[in-house]
Scaffold this motif. Structure first.
Motif, short mmCIF file in Angstrom:
data_model
loop_
_atom_site.label_atom_id
_atom_site.label_comp_id
_atom_site.label_asym_id
_atom_site.label_seq_id
_atom_site.Cartn_x
_atom_site.Cartn_y
_atom_site.Cartn_z
N ARG A 186 1.06 0.50 7.80
CA ARG A 186 1.50 1.42 6.76
C ARG A 186 2.63 2.30 7.29
O ARG A 186 2.53 2.84 8.40
CB ARG A 186 0.32 2.29 6.30
CG ARG A 186 0.54 2.93 4.94
CD ARG A 186 -0.66 3.79 4.54
NE ARG A 186 -1.94 3.09 4.61
CZ ARG A 186 -2.38 2.25 3.68
NH1 ARG A 186 -1.62 1.96 2.63
NH2 ARG A 186 -3.54 1.65 3.82
N ASP A 187 3.70 2.45 6.50
CA ASP A 187 4.80 3.29 6.95
C ASP A 187 4.60 4.73 6.46
O ASP A 187 3.57 5.05 5.84
CB ASP A 187 6.15 2.72 6.51
CG ASP A 187 6.39 2.78 5.01
OD1 ASP A 187 5.59 3.43 4.29
OD2 ASP A 187 7.38 2.19 4.55
N SER A 188 5.54 5.59 6.74
CA SER A 188 5.39 7.01 6.42
C SER A 188 5.33 7.28 4.93
O SER A 188 4.86 8.34 4.50
CB SER A 188 6.55 7.80 7.04
OG SER A 188 7.80 7.32 6.55
N ALA A 189 5.82 6.32 4.12
CA ALA A 189 5.77 6.47 2.66
C ALA A 189 4.53 5.80 2.08
O ALA A 189 4.45 5.58 0.86
CB ALA A 189 7.04 5.89 2.04
N LEU A 190 3.58 5.42 2.94
CA LEU A 190 2.31 4.79 2.58
C LEU A 190 2.45 3.33 2.17
O LEU A 190 1.47 2.69 1.78
CB LEU A 190 1.60 5.56 1.45
CG LEU A 190 1.32 7.04 1.70
CD1 LEU A 190 0.54 7.63 0.52
CD2 LEU A 190 0.54 7.23 2.98
N ARG A 191 3.65 2.77 2.27
CA ARG A 191 3.86 1.38 1.90
C ARG A 191 3.27 0.44 2.94
O ARG A 191 3.29 0.73 4.14
CB ARG A 191 5.35 1.09 1.73
CG ARG A 191 6.01 1.88 0.62
CD ARG A 191 7.50 1.64 0.61
NE ARG A 191 8.09 1.99 1.90
CZ ARG A 191 9.39 1.93 2.17
NH1 ARG A 191 10.24 1.52 1.24
NH2 ARG A 191 9.84 2.27 3.36
N VAL A 192 2.76 -0.70 2.47
CA VAL A 192 2.26 -1.74 3.37
C VAL A 192 3.45 -2.62 3.75
O VAL A 192 4.07 -3.25 2.90
CB VAL A 192 1.15 -2.57 2.68
CG1 VAL A 192 0.74 -3.75 3.56
CG2 VAL A 192 -0.05 -1.68 2.39
N VAL A 193 3.75 -2.65 5.05
CA VAL A 193 4.93 -3.36 5.54
C VAL A 193 4.54 -4.26 6.71
O VAL A 193 3.51 -4.04 7.35
CB VAL A 193 6.03 -2.37 5.99
CG1 VAL A 193 6.51 -1.53 4.80
CG2 VAL A 193 5.51 -1.46 7.11
N PRO A 194 5.35 -5.28 7.03
CA PRO A 194 5.02 -6.14 8.18
C PRO A 194 5.17 -5.37 9.49
O PRO A 194 6.04 -4.51 9.62
CB PRO A 194 6.05 -7.27 8.06
CG PRO A 194 7.17 -6.71 7.26
CD PRO A 194 6.54 -5.74 6.30
#
Length: 326
Positions: A56-64
């Protein structure tokens, strides 16, 4: 830099649902208890978040976790969406019900009702096996009825086990963790999916293995035997090398009726062709030992399906079939 695979924090909004707390983690998902902001009711939400390739990135998005996994993550999300769509079309009192599906934070969220009860795996651990014949039929006849619908819909569960069976009031069972559900292609598909030692048959371990409805049947047989003995059967790869699993009809002959033990042994055959070929075939054998009132109660009168996934990750045709051969 992206953070580790962290759960959404309490208070986070996913559509109209506010996260209350995380309640489970699995290889491909995170599970939360949440509250419906409109109705005030509790729900369970499963978030697609594969452990090995996403964070999870700082914007709460699920990313590789690495650019090399971008395509893998995209493909996994696509399969997750397809499976949820297929599950939403299933209506059965013993299968979890899909309330909503939400796209947010670059991933998908499966929303299910929350219902109180107990987990069969946990109950079995407390009791250490020896569950009664009446109890086993109350639980597994409806589960087989649910699996029969899956199989008729060209779908496989591929992770049937006591830990994925929720017991509601009166021991009315609910089949959980449909995140492992796999669509059948031309009636057969290859192995290499989710594995649970003791419950997964040998064909499920290898990509060249031909899995099918008979694969779920093996898992049901293993689950029944675990409920009887209080321990998981010998894992299939070990059985393939040296089968030390004493037939239930021998090991448990003084504790359970012959028809039930024979059904378990039939389901646990190593050769897929020698097992019941789908849940309906095994169901027909077990249901033949119930009267019409019992059968109607177990397969037609359960309440509307819902789910309680606390601590857990991810109407049948009574077909005539041959009795198990020995």
């Amino acid at each position: 830099m992206a953070a580790a695979r962290e759960s959404l924090t309490p208070g986070t909004l996913v559509g109209c649902y506010r996260i209350v707390k995380p309640i489970a983690k699995g290889g491909f998902s995170l599970i939360y208890l949440a509250k419906d902001e409109e109705s005030g009711g509790d729900v369970v939400i499963k978030e697609y978040m594969p452990k090995k390739i996403a964070c999870r990135d700082s914007a709460l998005r699920v990313v590789p976790i690495d650019p090399d996994y971008t395509e893998n993550l995209h493909h996994g999300k696509k399969l997750f969406f397809q499976e949820v769509k297929a599950l939403a079309a299933l209506q059965h009192p013993n299968i979890v019900r899909v309330l909503a599906f939400i796209l947010a934070y670059d991933t998908g969220y499966l929303v299910m009702p929350n219902e109180r009860g107990r987990n069969l795996g946990a109950y079995l651990h407390e009791r250490k096996g020896g569950l009664s014949t009446t109890f086993l039929l109350e639980v597994f006849v409806p589960i087989l009825d649910a699996l029969a619908l899956l199989h008729r819909s060209a779908m496989l569960h591929l992770d049937v086990k006591p830990g994925n069976i929720h017991l509601r009031h009166g021991n009315q069972p609910l089949l959980l963790d449909l995140g492992a559900v796999h669509p059948l292609s031309r009636g057969r598909t290859r192995g290499g999916q989710v594995i649970t030692a003791g419950y997964s048959p040998v064909e499920q371990y290898f990509r060249t293995g031909q899995v099918g409805p008979w694969t779920d049947v093996y898992a049901v047989g293993a689950s029944l035997r675990t409920c009887m003995e209080g321990r998981t059967p010998q894992p299939a790869p070990e059985r393939q090398k040296e089968d030390t699993l004493v037939p239930a009809a021998v090991a448990l002959k003084d504790r359970y009726p012959a028809f039930l033990l024979e059904a378990v042994d039939w389901s646990l055959r190593m050769d897929p062709a020698e097992r019941p070929q789908d849940a309906a075939q095994l169901l027909a054998v077990l249901s033949s030992h119930l009267d019409e009132t019992q059968l109607a109660r177990l397969t037609e009168t359960a309440p509307a399906a819902s789910v309680a996934s606390h601590g857990i990750d991810h109407q049948g045709d009574f077909l005539k079939s041959p009795k198990p051969h020995h």
